[in-house]
Design a protein around this motif. Structure first.
Motif, PDB file in Angstrom:
ATOM      1  N   ARG A  92     -28.450  -3.666 -34.274  1.00 37.83           N
ATOM      2  CA  ARG A  92     -29.573  -3.488 -35.204  1.00 37.83           C
ATOM      3  C   ARG A  92     -29.590  -2.060 -35.745  1.00 37.83           C
ATOM      4  NH1 ARG A  92     -32.723  -5.614 -39.068  1.00 37.83           N
ATOM      5  NH2 ARG A  92     -34.867  -4.854 -38.986  1.00 37.83           N
ATOM      6  N   HIS A  93     -29.366  -1.087 -34.861  1.00 36.60           N
ATOM      7  CA  HIS A  93     -29.304   0.305 -35.310  1.00 36.60           C
ATOM      8  C   HIS A  93     -28.213   0.488 -36.350  1.00 36.60           C
ATOM      9  CE1 HIS A  93     -28.772   4.654 -35.365  1.00 36.60           C
ATOM     10  NE2 HIS A  93     -27.503   4.456 -35.044  1.00 36.60           N
ATOM     11  N   GLU A 104     -26.904  -1.761 -38.269  1.00 35.70           N
ATOM     12  CA  GLU A 104     -27.246  -2.517 -39.474  1.00 35.70           C
ATOM     13  C   GLU A 104     -28.186  -1.738 -40.382  1.00 35.70           C
ATOM     14  OE1 GLU A 104     -29.442  -6.727 -40.715  1.00 35.70           O
ATOM     15  OE2 GLU A 104     -29.698  -5.890 -38.711  1.00 35.70           O
ATOM     16  N   THR A 105     -29.182  -1.101 -39.798  1.00 32.05           N
ATOM     17  CA  THR A 105     -30.247  -0.486 -40.606  1.00 32.05           C
ATOM     18  C   THR A 105     -30.089   1.013 -40.814  1.00 32.05           C
ATOM     19  OG1 THR A 105     -31.621  -0.198 -38.627  1.00 32.05           O
ATOM     20  CG2 THR A 105     -31.899  -2.243 -39.891  1.00 32.05           C
ATOM     21  N   ASP A 106     -29.584   1.715 -39.811  1.00 32.85           N
ATOM     22  CA  ASP A 106     -29.559   3.177 -39.870  1.00 32.85           C
ATOM     23  C   ASP A 106     -28.195   3.796 -39.587  1.00 32.85           C
ATOM     24  OD1 ASP A 106     -32.433   3.392 -40.282  1.00 32.85           O
ATOM     25  OD2 ASP A 106     -32.628   2.784 -38.178  1.00 32.85           O
ATOM     26  N   ARG A 135     -25.278  -8.773 -37.997  1.00 35.49           N
ATOM     27  CA  ARG A 135     -25.822  -7.438 -38.230  1.00 35.49           C
ATOM     28  C   ARG A 135     -24.712  -6.418 -38.497  1.00 35.49           C
ATOM     29  NH1 ARG A 135     -29.695  -9.442 -34.364  1.00 35.49           N
ATOM     30  NH2 ARG A 135     -28.469  -8.745 -32.572  1.00 35.49           N
ATOM     31  N   ARG A 162     -23.117  -2.207 -46.005  1.00 32.85           N
ATOM     32  CA  ARG A 162     -24.029  -1.154 -46.433  1.00 32.85           C
ATOM     33  C   ARG A 162     -23.351   0.209 -46.478  1.00 32.85           C
ATOM     34  NH1 ARG A 162     -26.934   2.419 -43.799  1.00 32.85           N
ATOM     35  NH2 ARG A 162     -26.489   1.497 -41.764  1.00 32.85           N
TER      36      ARG A 162
END
Length: 343
Positions: free
Chosen positions: A133-134, A136-138, A259, A266
């Motif tokens: 998750r980390h 994936e987003t940051d 993710r 990204r």
């Protein structure tokens, strides 16, 4: 007269330096062909193993080096060292130390398959602390490169440790395991072997794709996750634990891979980098069903007494993956590399 052939020598990766007494002894033994020996007598070596941190750099590297003899070996090391009785004796002592510590850490863990796997079958609402998750987003590109460099110690031999369980299974369990492994190895197409796909991912990230190249970069928490597979795979007595490990990986792979595919996209990591994880989203969703119904179901039908071992393999995998994730997040949250040295 034709000269007698010399010993078969592995074309595998180069040996790395030791990280303490035990791994130093292993490296010296592999380089010289001499038996592994401590500073005095065998009793001293046994005492050193017993006193070692089971999760520390020294013991985990020593064990990794000895396990690697069963895969591709090391450059300049005689292939016959795979079955050297002195090395096997030392390996047994090291893995006994690790296994004892693991069982102690999981003393209160579930002993039934349903209890062990229930938390993994539902996507958590709160993904705080989730490494994927980390990313994936940051996550940043340098973190994705570190993650891939570390994971290469397994993914460049993806599925190999699990193959050892196939001859130890029968009926439904054997057929299901063979079906999943067939997919892992590209379903007969070399370019589709998952290890090959991971090498393509590494190329997109401008990483060295040589097998074992990043061993010297890998900290103990990563080595422990790979050693766990070899420990379970090389022991017929732990076949249930290996099935539990494999099932845990397949159950958790699809959401994590989704993710990670988004993280690669990204950060602009490249099409092959994204494809590796996108491939696992669909494939492992199917594999999960086969493993749960046929492999675990078949094994429990044949050998119901192995249920606690299957649960142990699952909970051990979660424990060591959580420790690795915590190691990476701690370093990254502080803005520093999680590797022992930069790639």
């Amino acid at each position: 007269m034709t000269a007698a052939a010399g010993p078969a020598v592995s074309p595998g990766p180069a040996l790395v330096a030791g990280r303490g007494q035990l791994s130093g002894i292993v490296v010296h033994s592999l380089r010289t062909g001499l038996p592994p020996a401590g500073p005095a007598d065998p009793a001293d070596l046994a005492a050193s193993v017993e006193a070692a941190d089971p999760w520390g750099e020294d013991l985990q590297l020593a064990l990794y080096l000895l396990y690697e003899l069963h895969y591709r070996g090391f450059e300049g090391v005689d292939d016959d060292r795979e079955w050297d009785p002195d090395l096997l004796r030392l390996r047994r002592a090291l893995e006994t130390r690790m296994l004892h510590a693991l069982r102690g850490d999981l003393r209160e863990a579930p002993r039934s398959v349903d209890e062990a796997f229930a938390p993994l079958l539902v996507e958590p609402v709160d993904l705080t602390g989730s490494l994927s998750r980390h990313l994936e987003t940051d996550g940043e590109l340098w973190q994705l490169r570190e993650y891939a460099a570390l994971r290469s110690l397994y993914h460049l031999k993806e599925a190999d440790p699990h193959v050892w369980v196939i001859p130890r299974l029968t009926g439904r369990a054997k057929a299901g395991m063979a079906a999943v492994e067939y997919d892992e190895f590209g379903a007969g197409r070399a370019a589709r072997i998952h290890a090959r796909l991971f090498a393509d991912l590494m190329s997109d990230l401008d990483l060295d794709t040589t097998y074992g190249h990043y061993l010297d970069h890998a900290p103990a928490p990563l080595l422990a996750t790979v050693n766990l597979m070899s420990l379970f795979g090389l022991h017929r007595a732990l076949r249930g634990a290996l099935v539990g490990h494999f099932a845990c990986v397949e159950v958790t792979s699809s959401p994590g891979s989704r993710r990670l595919a988004k993280a690669m996209r990204r950060c602009g990591a490249g099409p092959a980098a994204e494809h590796f994880y996108a491939e696992h989203v669909e494939a492992d969703a199917v594999h999960e069903q086969v493993v749960r119904r046929e492999v675990i179901g078949g094994l429990l039908a044949d050998e119901p007494r192995l249920e606690p071992d299957i649960a142990f393999g699952c909970t051990a995998t979660v424990l060591l993956e959580d420790r690795l994730g915590a190691h990476l997040r701690e370093a990254w949250d502080q803005g520093r590399s999680a590797l022992r040295r930069s790639p």
